[in-house]
Design a protein around this motif. Structure first.
Motif: not given
Length: 150
Positions: A7-29
């Motif tokens: 679901w995460i991959a589909k929703t974010t268009g396959g964004a990396s953990a780093r890209a998701i972290a930047t988008a939502v404002g938290i760290s990638h770990p």
């Protein structure tokens, strides 16, 4: 969805953990940990940032089930009458596409045929072949239009 990470991959268009972290404002770990744990609060955050349906997010995270969503809708009087014709049509198309395991291709193609009354004067079209016979008699043996099968 088969699992939360799908679901995460589909929703974010396959964004990396780093890209998701930047988008939502938290760290990638933390993003990776939240995905691994299927965290419902994180699911809602992703849904908000990526303009996804929050109910789908909660179902994907396992916080609620499809049956619970359906029961809620029925218990609160949400039904067919609450949808527009366009929404119902889209739902039908989505279900047909899922049933056919279709991807981005259309379910069917449409070909336009010239009608007898069109402005295509170069076509020699007999309007009689497009109309059903509305007479009250069927051809009998010996009539010009009679045939006994294929």
């Amino acid at each position: 969805m088969t699992n939360f990470s799908d679901w995460i991959a589909k929703t974010t268009g396959g964004a990396s953990a780093r890209a998701i972290a930047t988008a939502v404002g938290i760290s990638h770990p933390t993003v990776r940990k939240n995905i691994d744990n299927a965290d419902p609060a994180f699911a809602l955050t992703v849904a908000e940032h990526y303009n996804a349906n929050p109910v789908d997010a909660l179902v994907a995270a396992g916080a609620i089930t499809d049956d619970q969503v359906t029961r809620y809708a029925k218990d609160n009087g949400f039904g067919v009458d609450d949808y527009t014709d366009l929404e119902l049509a889209q739902l039908i198309v989505d279900r047909l596409a899922a049933a056919e395991n279709a991807d981005a291709s259309p379910l069917a193609t449409v070909t336009e045929f010239p009608l007898p009354d069109s402005n295509t004067s170069d076509l020699d079209i007999d309007p009689g072949i497009y109309a059903a016979d509305d007479s009250d008699t069927e051809p009998e043996p010996g009539d010009d239009d009679y045939h006994d099968g294929p």
